[in-house]
Design a protein around this motif. Structure first.
Motif, PDB file in Angstrom:
ATOM      1  N   GLN A  61     -14.950  67.354  29.752  1.00 19.93           N
ATOM      2  CA  GLN A  61     -15.853  68.180  30.560  1.00 19.93           C
ATOM      3  C   GLN A  61     -16.744  69.034  29.662  1.00 19.93           C
ATOM      4  O   GLN A  61     -17.963  69.126  29.880  1.00 19.93           O
ATOM      5  N   LYS A  62     -16.140  69.617  28.645  1.00 20.17           N
ATOM      6  CA  LYS A  62     -16.869  70.532  27.756  1.00 20.17           C
ATOM      7  C   LYS A  62     -17.918  69.800  26.925  1.00 20.17           C
ATOM      8  O   LYS A  62     -19.053  70.264  26.792  1.00 20.17           O
ATOM      9  N   GLY A  96      -4.262  67.262  28.436  1.00 17.28           N
ATOM     10  CA  GLY A  96      -5.343  68.193  28.748  1.00 17.28           C
ATOM     11  C   GLY A  96      -6.683  67.816  28.156  1.00 17.28           C
ATOM     12  O   GLY A  96      -7.604  68.638  28.139  1.00 17.28           O
ATOM     13  N   GLU A 127     -10.223  68.475  29.709  1.00 18.40           N
ATOM     14  CA  GLU A 127     -11.002  69.699  29.478  1.00 18.40           C
ATOM     15  C   GLU A 127     -12.060  69.462  28.402  1.00 18.40           C
ATOM     16  O   GLU A 127     -13.185  69.970  28.493  1.00 18.40           O
TER      17      GLU A 127
END
Length: 275
Positions: free
Chosen positions: A242-243, A236, A239
């Motif tokens: 992206q953040k 994961g 994520e």
């Protein structure tokens, strides 16, 4: 250790220990917990996937999404044996050849059938070839290249040679891929793993990263808990990309989990996500 009692600079550090089950020093790495285990979770083909993401090479993307084992394919070609006969150690040893073209290698001095593999590599992965060229063009135009995380690598004085390559070609095509994989993705996975360990109240300890893997000292009661936490953290990590960097990963990041009584004698273990 030298005669003076100092550590020799030629001694390998833990990140340089040979992989596999034949380097006995690994047997000395054991758990601090009574009956504890040593575990390692690897990203599957991380550098290849990162090269595909950065270059947006459609063939790499398709190979990954279709589950193609590129290291087994490489070993099959180099060893001239069917893919189904390639052993785990042979597959592992072939990784260097899989990655060599990614990092600008030409296969000079290799046997004819291996050289043919190098020659055909960029005919198969044309998007990767175009990306490599664009990196060289960027260096000539502005003197540096930049990764999605904002890290910059400068190449002052770079020039194009008669064969069309830019000086420092190997480093130019190597640094973005390895940097984004092992200096961004793996550390971010560690941050997520530590966060999950604390959230779950786990006693196991993160102890090391080795290229595309995280090594853990596992409490005997937490083997599956650690596997689930690491899988959550590593698969994961898109994520986090992206953040933090506003970067959209286009390929899944899969993992493999191995556990044993020491760091040498470890075997692959499936992670039970339902408990």
């Amino acid at each position: 250790v030298t005669a003076t009692g100092r550590l020799s600079s030629t001694n390998p550090n833990f990140q340089n220990l040979p992989k596999g089950s034949k380097f006995e020093v690994r047997r000395a790495i054991v758990s601090r917990f009574p009956n504890g285990m040593t575990g390692e979770m690897d990203f599957s083909g991380l550098e290849f996937r990162v090269a595909g993401m950065l270059s947006r090479d459609q063939q790499i993307i398709d190979d990954v999404l279709n589950g193609k084992d590129v290291h087994r394919q490489t070993a099959s070609i180099i060893l001239q044996k069917p893919e189904e006969e390639v052993t785990k150690d042979e597959r592992s040893s072939a990784k260097a050849k899989t990655f060599q073209p990614l990092y600008g290698g030409l296969g000079m001095g290799e046997p004819a059938h291996v050289r043919q593999y190098f020659d055909s590599y960029f005919k198969l992965y044309q998007g990767l070839a175009r990306w490599h060229k664009s990196l060289g063009d960027d260096v000539l135009a502005r003197g540096y290249i930049q990764t999605p995380s904002g890290r910059q690598f400068a190449f002052p004085g770079a020039k194009r040679s008669r064969n069309g390559r830019v000086s420092g070609h190997t480093q130019i095509v190597n640094f973005p891929c390895q940097s984004f994989a092992t200096a961004d993705i793996v550390p971010l996975a560690c941050i997520r793993a530590l966060r999950k360990f604390r959230e779950e109240g786990l006693r196991s300890k993160l102890i090391l990263t080795v290229h595309d893997s995280i090594v853990v000292d596992i409490h005997p009661d937490e083997i599956q808990d650690v596997g689930r936490a690491l899988q959550w953290a590593m698969s994961g990590v898109d994520e986090e990309l992206q953040k933090r960097f506003n970067y959209q990963a286009v390929l899944p990041l899969d993992t493999e989990y191995s556990v044993g009584k020491n760091w040498m004698e470890i075997d692959e273990l499936s992670v039970d996500l339902d408990t």
